[in-house]
Design a protein around this motif. Structure first.
Motif, short mmCIF file in Angstrom:
data_model
loop_
_atom_site.label_atom_id
_atom_site.label_comp_id
_atom_site.label_asym_id
_atom_site.label_seq_id
_atom_site.Cartn_x
_atom_site.Cartn_y
_atom_site.Cartn_z
N MET A 76 13.10 -10.92 10.62
CA MET A 76 12.48 -9.77 11.27
C MET A 76 11.11 -10.12 11.86
N GLY A 120 12.32 -8.80 14.94
CA GLY A 120 12.05 -7.38 14.75
C GLY A 120 13.29 -6.58 14.42
N ARG A 121 13.41 -5.40 15.02
CA ARG A 121 14.54 -4.50 14.74
C ARG A 121 15.87 -5.09 15.18
N THR A 155 6.29 -5.12 7.42
CA THR A 155 7.29 -5.68 8.33
C THR A 155 8.02 -4.59 9.09
N ARG A 187 5.58 -3.32 11.76
CA ARG A 187 5.40 -4.28 12.84
C ARG A 187 6.66 -4.41 13.69
N SER A 188 7.82 -4.11 13.10
CA SER A 188 9.08 -4.18 13.84
C SER A 188 9.31 -2.94 14.70
N HIS A 228 7.92 -17.57 16.20
CA HIS A 228 7.29 -16.35 16.73
C HIS A 228 5.98 -16.70 17.44
#
Length: 323
Positions: free
Chosen positions: A1, A5-6, A54, A57-58, A303
């Motif tokens: 993630m 992310g999502r 997390t 932030r996602s 990232h």
């Protein structure tokens, strides 16, 4: 993630966040918490509030609803638990980085909340204390930078007492400057901290290279993973600061960023030559923590590299309150 992310999904196609909540979130009459480890011993939340940070932030909004094992739970519910867990020492704690980040992402300047003792906490005050803590933790490095010393030895002092060299702490503190009035008030102080962060590239790089040249072969892989951790987190931290606050590096600063990218590429090539990636199952069997570090730090490194490979985001404005 961290990387996707999502969009990140488990092998069965489910959003990873749904799996984390359904599989590992627990509750008692007093609180919500994550199961410490999976069935095979993998840590679920090695740092306080890591999962909540997390999720935020996602891009999950406070109103987003997940299905826990007992029923629905929202991101707002999880943030409320972070608020209840808050203690005055948090802002000065190396382990407080993820909780600070979650509070920063969930709030705006002027916000307050009640902690678990019923004390009203002012988010601005928490973040001001955190900035002062960051400055104190990096003071020896700042002195070395101003004196023109080629390096400041790492002895687990100051910022080096923090997980990941304090780079998550830097992210949490500097991210508060996504708000225009915070940027205005903190600009000079954050400019100094960014310069210190850039100075660390060569200061720490020299020490890593000297250690690689002198240490027995058995210790080479852990050191290379440590280098991956530092270089990847450095790029991620600077990229996030740029996108959060609208910071634009000077030409000299940009050259340092490019040298960090080159250093990271060299480290990845060294790790590959050492069989780290192809040999991950064997490493996991013999040194499980090293394997976890390798996987996690590779994600942070990817990232960080992606942030600097992509065009920068436009300068931010203060985000609207999350509903």
């Amino acid at each position: 993630m961290v990387l996707d992310g999502r969009a990140f999904r488990t092998r069965d196609g489910q959003p990873a966040a749904d799996t984390v909540i359904a599989g590992f979130l627990r509750r008692t009459p007093e609180r919500l918490f994550f199961e410490p480890r999976t069935a095979d011993g993998t840590p679920v939340e090695p740092h306080p509030a890591l999962q909540v940070k997390t999720l935020l932030r996602s891009g999950y909004r406070l109103s987003h609803q997940f299905k826990a094992s007992w029923g629905p739970v929202t991101v707002r519910d999880l943030v409320a638990q972070v608020q209840r867990d808050h203690r005055p020492a948090l802002a000065a704690s190396p382990e407080g980085a993820w909780a600070l980040d979650a509070l920063s992402l969930a709030h705006k300047p002027g916000d307050t909340f009640l902690d678990g003792t019923g004390t009203r906490v002012h988010v601005d005050a928490v973040m001001r204390e955190a900035l002062a803590t960051l400055e104190a933790a990096q003071a020896e490095l700042a002195e070395g930078m101003r004196a023109g010393r080629p390096e400041v030895p790492k002895r687990k002092q100051g910022i080096y007492a923090h997980p990941c060299g304090g780079l998550h702490y830097f992210q949490a503190v500097a991210g508060w400057a996504r708000h225009a009035r915070v940027r205005k008030a903190w600009r000079e102080r954050l400019d100094t901290q960014v310069d210190v962060l850039l100075y660390r590239l060569d200061s720490e790089g020299r020490q890593y290279e000297a250690a690689l040249a002198s240490m027995p072969a058995a210790y080479r892989l852990p050191l290379l993973v440590q280098m991956l951790k530092f270089q990847g987190h450095l790029l991620e931290t600077l990229g996030r600061y740029r996108d959060d606050t609208g910071w634009r590096p000077t030409p000299a600063q940009q050259r340092t960023v490019e040298r960090a990218r080159t250093a990271l590429e060299t480290t990845v090539r060294r790790l590959n030559a050492a069989g780290a990636f192809d040999g991950l199952p064997a490493i996991a069997a013999q040194q499980p923590q090293l394997a976890l570090d390798l996987v996690g730090d590779t994600c942070h490194a990817a990232h960080g590299e992606a942030l600097w490979r992509a065009p920068p985001l436009s300068a931010p404005s203060a985000p609207a309150p999350r509903r």
